[in-house]
Write a protein that holds these residues in place. Sequence first.
Motif, PDB file in Angstrom:
ATOM      1  N   LEU A   1      -3.359   8.435   0.204  1.00 32.25           N
ATOM      2  CA  LEU A   1      -3.531   7.447  -0.863  1.00 32.25           C
ATOM      3  C   LEU A   1      -3.152   6.037  -0.409  1.00 32.25           C
ATOM      4  CD1 LEU A   1      -2.297   9.517  -3.929  1.00 32.25           C
ATOM      5  CD2 LEU A   1      -4.644   8.948  -3.290  1.00 32.25           C
ATOM      6  N   SER A   2      -2.156   5.919   0.458  1.00 33.78           N
ATOM      7  CA  SER A   2      -1.776   4.599   0.989  1.00 33.78           C
ATOM      8  C   SER A   2      -2.898   4.002   1.825  1.00 33.78           C
ATOM      9  CB  SER A   2      -0.507   4.705   1.831  1.00 33.78           C
ATOM     10  OG  SER A   2       0.570   5.131   1.053  1.00 33.78           O
TER      11      SER A   2
ATOM     12  N   GLY B   1       0.921   3.962  -2.895  1.00 31.92           N
ATOM     13  CA  GLY B   1       0.657   5.363  -2.571  1.00 31.92           C
ATOM     14  C   GLY B   1       1.724   6.289  -3.117  1.00 31.92           C
TER      15      GLY B   1
ATOM     16  N   THR C   1       0.623  11.138   0.225  1.00 33.71           N
ATOM     17  CA  THR C   1       1.101   9.750   0.221  1.00 33.71           C
ATOM     18  C   THR C   1       0.384   8.932   1.288  1.00 33.71           C
ATOM     19  OG1 THR C   1       3.271  10.473  -0.546  1.00 33.71           O
ATOM     20  CG2 THR C   1       3.140   8.278   0.429  1.00 33.71           C
TER      21      THR C   1
ATOM     22  N   CYS D   1       0.826  -1.210   0.000  1.00 32.59           N
ATOM     23  CA  CYS D   1       0.000   0.000   0.000  1.00 32.59           C
ATOM     24  C   CYS D   1       0.861   1.260   0.000  1.00 32.59           C
ATOM     25  CB  CYS D   1      -0.936  -0.003   1.200  1.00 32.59           C
ATOM     26  SG  CYS D   1      -2.149  -1.327   1.129  1.00 32.59           S
TER      27      CYS D   1
END
Length: 92
Positions: free
Chosen positions: A81-82, A47, A78, A43
Motif C-alpha cells: 500500500l505504501s 500505508g 504495508t 507514503c
Amino acid sequence: MSSGLRHGRHAWTVLMSCATLTGCSDAPSVGVLGAYFPDWLFCIAGGVLLVVCVHVLLSKSGRGAWLTPPAIAYPALTVLLSIALWVVGFNL
C-alpha cells in the motif's frame, strides 16, 4: 579497428557521465509548515493507516483469518500500500 575502440570509449564515457549526473536533481520532498519531509515518509504513514483500516474492516466482518500469518501479511500489505500510494501520489 582503433576508431571502433575509440567509439566504445566515447560511449562508455557518455554513459558514465549520465549515470553520475542523475543524482543532481532536486530531492523529492514535500513542504509542511516550512519544513521539508521526504515523500516516502508520507507514503509509509499512509500505508500504515490503510493497513489499520483493512485490519479493522476484516475483523468486523469476521474475515480476519484471511491474512495469515499476520507477522508476514501485515508488513507485506504495508509495503504494497505504501508503494501504491507513492506511485499514485508522486509519480503519476
